[in-house]
Enzyme design. Sequence first.
Site, PDB file in Angstrom:
ATOM      1  CE  LYS A  33      -6.903  -1.495   8.727  1.00  0.00           C
ATOM      2  NZ  LYS A  33      -5.606  -1.679   8.042  1.00  0.00           N
ATOM      3  N   GLY A  57       0.813  -1.212   0.000  1.00  0.00           N
ATOM      4  CA  GLY A  57       0.000   0.000   0.000  1.00  0.00           C
ATOM      5  C   GLY A  57       0.843   1.256   0.000  1.00  0.00           C
ATOM      6  CB  THR A  68       0.066   4.090  -4.309  1.00  0.00           C
ATOM      7  OG1 THR A  68      -1.086   3.859  -3.485  1.00  0.00           O
ATOM      8  CG2 THR A  68       0.393   2.832  -5.094  1.00  0.00           C
ATOM      9  CB  SER A 110      -7.664   1.188  12.267  1.00  0.00           C
ATOM     10  OG  SER A 110      -8.619   2.210  12.503  1.00  0.00           O
ATOM     11  CB  ILE A 139      -3.748   9.983   9.565  1.00  0.00           C
ATOM     12  CG1 ILE A 139      -3.465   9.136  10.821  1.00  0.00           C
ATOM     13  CG2 ILE A 139      -2.455  10.466   8.933  1.00  0.00           C
ATOM     14  CD1 ILE A 139      -2.693   9.827  11.909  1.00  0.00           C
ATOM     15  CE1 TYR A 179      -9.889   0.423   7.693  1.00  0.00           C
ATOM     16  CE2 TYR A 179     -10.656   1.356   9.773  1.00  0.00           C
ATOM     17  CZ  TYR A 179      -9.683   1.242   8.793  1.00  0.00           C
ATOM     18  OH  TYR A 179      -8.508   1.935   8.935  1.00  0.00           O
TER      19      TYR A 179
END
Length: 248
Positions: A159, A12, A14, A141, A188, A155
């Site tokens: 996590k 991840g 990118t 997370s 963030i 999600y």
Amino acid sequence: MLLRDKVAIITGATKGIGKAIAEEFAKNGASLVLGGTKSELLNKVKEDLSYANVKHSVVIGDISIPETAEKLIEAALNLNNKIDIIVNNAGIVRRETTEVMSLQDWQRVLDVNLNGTLYLCKLAMPILKKQQSGKIISIASGAAKNAHLGASPSYGASKAGVVYLTRHLATELGSYGINVNAICPGPIETDLTEEWPVERRQKSIERIPLGRFGKPEEVAHLALFLASNLSDYITGESISINGGLSMD
């Protein structure tokens, strides 16, 4: 140069946190294997790191497919015949409520966030055990520790699974000199939070004692610490970085 002569895999990579970690590791002397699904963005990151006098390579692929993990391992071994650091950062999020969320979306999030982490760790384990060293860092997370209605249950569940997997692997691999830790970011400043409505952003900031969102670079600094020898006596931890939003 805390990571001089180290080889790191970052999934991840990118944009956002993954890109920031790649930049921080490169500045500190690591050779990098950068994983992601978007070739144009990934190659741009590689080009941006060309100033660092180390080797970098890219692997295009979906981490939810086991063959992608195989390619990442192979690329790292081709750089310097070893793997020192793994950063499991690749992840996706959905926003539907439990009732609205489809079973396909539930499975997709778990496949990327949790299963992808497992695939890469599992393949790397024999190499790290033979080396008697290594650092595994997974980006979890704050939703792994506290319910968060801003994301689908898939999600948070994925996590939370990453947090447990971190503890389990730390227990399995500790006797081999391998450290396994997770980072649990709060809000963030990334593409995801930039999409939030102004009112939601403001309400979130009001709940944070430090009064702002974090920066990807700040998560990268924590990842650098966990990847370096400075953290050699820390393992099995899931470290929150959230400006005081939740404290444990």
